[in-house]
Design a protein around this motif. Sequence first.
Motif, short mmCIF file in Angstrom:
data_model
loop_
_atom_site.label_atom_id
_atom_site.label_comp_id
_atom_site.label_asym_id
_atom_site.label_seq_id
_atom_site.Cartn_x
_atom_site.Cartn_y
_atom_site.Cartn_z
N ARG A 27 0.84 -1.21 0.00
CA ARG A 27 0.00 0.00 0.00
C ARG A 27 0.87 1.26 0.00
N VAL A 28 1.94 1.23 0.77
CA VAL A 28 2.87 2.37 0.80
C VAL A 28 3.51 2.55 -0.58
N LEU A 29 3.93 1.46 -1.20
CA LEU A 29 4.53 1.53 -2.54
C LEU A 29 3.58 2.14 -3.56
N ALA A 30 2.31 1.80 -3.47
CA ALA A 30 1.33 2.31 -4.44
C ALA A 30 1.21 3.82 -4.38
N GLN A 31 1.62 4.43 -3.29
CA GLN A 31 1.54 5.88 -3.13
C GLN A 31 2.82 6.61 -3.55
N GLN A 32 3.86 5.86 -3.95
CA GLN A 32 5.15 6.48 -4.26
C GLN A 32 5.22 6.85 -5.74
N PRO A 33 5.47 8.11 -6.05
CA PRO A 33 5.54 8.53 -7.46
C PRO A 33 6.89 8.20 -8.08
N GLY A 34 6.89 8.03 -9.40
CA GLY A 34 8.15 7.92 -10.15
C GLY A 34 8.82 6.57 -10.16
N ILE A 35 8.14 5.55 -9.63
CA ILE A 35 8.73 4.21 -9.60
C ILE A 35 7.70 3.20 -10.10
N SER A 36 8.19 2.04 -10.49
CA SER A 36 7.30 0.91 -10.73
C SER A 36 7.79 -0.21 -9.81
N TYR A 37 6.91 -1.15 -9.53
CA TYR A 37 7.29 -2.21 -8.60
C TYR A 37 6.51 -3.48 -8.91
N GLU A 38 7.07 -4.58 -8.43
CA GLU A 38 6.42 -5.88 -8.59
C GLU A 38 6.69 -6.72 -7.35
N LEU A 39 5.64 -7.22 -6.76
CA LEU A 39 5.76 -8.12 -5.62
C LEU A 39 6.06 -9.52 -6.12
N THR A 40 7.05 -10.18 -5.54
CA THR A 40 7.32 -11.59 -5.82
C THR A 40 7.10 -12.36 -4.52
N SER A 41 7.24 -13.65 -4.56
CA SER A 41 6.99 -14.45 -3.36
C SER A 41 8.04 -14.24 -2.27
N MET A 42 9.21 -13.72 -2.64
CA MET A 42 10.30 -13.57 -1.67
C MET A 42 10.80 -12.14 -1.49
N VAL A 53 14.51 5.39 -5.99
CA VAL A 53 14.46 4.01 -5.50
C VAL A 53 14.99 3.95 -4.07
N LEU A 54 16.10 4.60 -3.81
CA LEU A 54 16.68 4.59 -2.46
C LEU A 54 15.75 5.29 -1.46
N GLU A 55 15.11 6.36 -1.88
CA GLU A 55 14.17 7.06 -1.00
C GLU A 55 12.96 6.17 -0.70
N VAL A 56 12.46 5.48 -1.70
CA VAL A 56 11.31 4.58 -1.50
C VAL A 56 11.69 3.46 -0.54
N ILE A 57 12.88 2.93 -0.66
CA ILE A 57 13.33 1.87 0.25
C ILE A 57 13.39 2.41 1.68
N ARG A 58 13.87 3.64 1.85
CA ARG A 58 13.91 4.26 3.18
C ARG A 58 12.48 4.40 3.73
N VAL A 59 11.56 4.85 2.89
CA VAL A 59 10.16 5.00 3.31
C VAL A 59 9.57 3.64 3.72
N LEU A 60 9.84 2.60 2.94
CA LEU A 60 9.34 1.27 3.28
C LEU A 60 9.92 0.76 4.60
N HIS A 61 11.20 0.97 4.78
CA HIS A 61 11.88 0.54 6.01
C HIS A 61 11.21 1.22 7.21
N GLU A 62 11.03 2.53 7.13
CA GLU A 62 10.42 3.28 8.23
C GLU A 62 8.96 2.90 8.43
N SER A 63 8.24 2.63 7.34
CA SER A 63 6.81 2.30 7.46
C SER A 63 6.60 0.97 8.18
#
Length: 105
Positions: A27-42, A53-63
């Motif tokens: 859900r957090v990823l869906a709100q991030q502009p300028g990136i695309s993403y794909e969930l895998t099983s792992m 990308v690095l900023e989105v990873i920081r946001v995910l880590h904090e979330s």
Amino acid sequence: MAIAEVTIIPIGTASTSLSHYVAHMQRVLAQQPGISYELTSMSTIIEGPLEQVLEVIRVLHESTFAAGAARVSTSIKIDDRRDREASSRQKLQSVQAKLSQSLDD
């Protein structure tokens, strides 16, 4: 464009199931502009300009902390190709094309 494989693991949760956290991060990823993403099983694959990308990873880590984790372990692999445009889809298509060739090619 950078391609990052990210695995974020909340530690010290009350359950061995982590799907609640994974759904929260998606859900957090869906709100991030300028990136695309794909969930895998792992893991999750994130594509975009390296800085984003690095900023989105920081946001995910904090979330993950915001979702209730007391400790978070984040693993990142980055493929940052600068000589031409690349994407996860293009990388897969390249391998698939080679698989369709004979071994003598």
